[in-house]
Motif scaffolding. Structure first.
Motif, PDB file in Angstrom:
ATOM      1  N   ILE A 104       0.838  -1.201   0.000  1.00 33.50           N
ATOM      2  CA  ILE A 104       0.000   0.000   0.000  1.00 33.50           C
ATOM      3  C   ILE A 104       0.870   1.247   0.000  1.00 33.50           C
ATOM      4  O   ILE A 104       0.617   2.196  -0.759  1.00 33.50           O
ATOM      5  N   ASN A 105       1.893   1.259   0.841  1.00 32.48           N
ATOM      6  CA  ASN A 105       2.786   2.421   0.913  1.00 32.48           C
ATOM      7  C   ASN A 105       3.498   2.646  -0.417  1.00 32.48           C
ATOM      8  O   ASN A 105       3.653   3.792  -0.864  1.00 32.48           O
ATOM      9  N   ALA A 106       3.940   1.572  -1.070  1.00 33.90           N
ATOM     10  CA  ALA A 106       4.625   1.702  -2.358  1.00 33.90           C
ATOM     11  C   ALA A 106       3.679   2.275  -3.413  1.00 33.90           C
ATOM     12  O   ALA A 106       4.073   3.144  -4.213  1.00 33.90           O
ATOM     13  N   LEU A 107       2.428   1.801  -3.431  1.00 37.74           N
ATOM     14  CA  LEU A 107       1.456   2.326  -4.406  1.00 37.74           C
ATOM     15  C   LEU A 107       1.126   3.792  -4.128  1.00 37.74           C
ATOM     16  O   LEU A 107       1.036   4.611  -5.056  1.00 37.74           O
ATOM     17  N   LYS A 108       0.950   4.127  -2.862  1.00 33.82           N
ATOM     18  CA  LYS A 108       0.666   5.526  -2.514  1.00 33.82           C
ATOM     19  C   LYS A 108       1.812   6.432  -2.941  1.00 33.82           C
ATOM     20  O   LYS A 108       1.592   7.525  -3.466  1.00 33.82           O
ATOM     21  N   GLU A 109       3.029   5.974  -2.735  1.00 32.49           N
ATOM     22  CA  GLU A 109       4.196   6.778  -3.098  1.00 32.49           C
ATOM     23  C   GLU A 109       4.298   6.958  -4.607  1.00 32.49           C
ATOM     24  O   GLU A 109       4.559   8.065  -5.091  1.00 32.49           O
ATOM     25  N   ALA A 145       1.631   9.410  -5.693  1.00 32.14           N
ATOM     26  CA  ALA A 145       1.997  10.772  -5.292  1.00 32.14           C
ATOM     27  C   ALA A 145       3.114  11.325  -6.185  1.00 32.14           C
ATOM     28  O   ALA A 145       3.119  12.525  -6.514  1.00 32.14           O
ATOM     29  N   ASN A 146       4.049  10.482  -6.602  1.00 31.72           N
ATOM     30  CA  ASN A 146       5.147  10.922  -7.461  1.00 31.72           C
ATOM     31  C   ASN A 146       4.739  11.056  -8.923  1.00 31.72           C
ATOM     32  O   ASN A 146       5.465  11.643  -9.728  1.00 31.72           O
ATOM     33  N   GLY A 147       3.583  10.460  -9.267  1.00 31.55           N
ATOM     34  CA  GLY A 147       3.158  10.486 -10.668  1.00 31.55           C
ATOM     35  C   GLY A 147       3.810   9.402 -11.504  1.00 31.55           C
ATOM     36  O   GLY A 147       3.765   9.454 -12.730  1.00 31.55           O
ATOM     37  N   THR A 148       4.384   8.415 -10.864  1.00 32.53           N
ATOM     38  CA  THR A 148       5.052   7.338 -11.596  1.00 32.53           C
ATOM     39  C   THR A 148       4.187   6.085 -11.722  1.00 32.53           C
ATOM     40  O   THR A 148       4.611   5.109 -12.320  1.00 32.53           O
TER      41      THR A 148
END
Length: 95
Positions: free
Chosen positions: A63-68, A71-74
């Motif tokens: 979840i944290n990886a997907l949120k990041e 948020a980064n637009g990647t």
């Protein structure tokens, strides 16, 4: 009916209650014990359930990886993959 004869018989035996006992060996009844055994499939299922209890329901690292990445637009989703999953979900509901 001879009531007098009944009174004489009851006087001989008295008015004591009859005591009955049950002896299993006298009737040829074998004593048994309960026994439980589990198949290997049942044991394997128990091991699997125990292992699943230890795994958390939410994988917070994913979840944290997907949120990041969002948020980064990647984070990018294939339009074709999204359309295929959307159509598959619609087909399941329409049946």
């Amino acid at each position: 009916m001879r009531i007098g004869a009944y009174n004489q018989v009851s006087q001989v035996y008295g008015n004591k209650p009859v005591k009955k006992s049950y002896n299993a060996s006298a009737y040829g009844v074998a004593s048994t014990t309960d026994q439980v055994s589990f198949s290997t499939v049942g044991k394997d299922m128990h091991v699997a359930k125990t292992a699943l209890k230890e795994v958390p329901d939410v994988r917070q690292d994913r979840i944290n990886a997907l949120k990041e990445s969002i948020a980064n637009g990647t984070y990018h989703v294939s339009a074709e993959s999204f359309a295929d999953k959307l159509i598959a979900a619609f087909d399941e509901k329409s049946i």
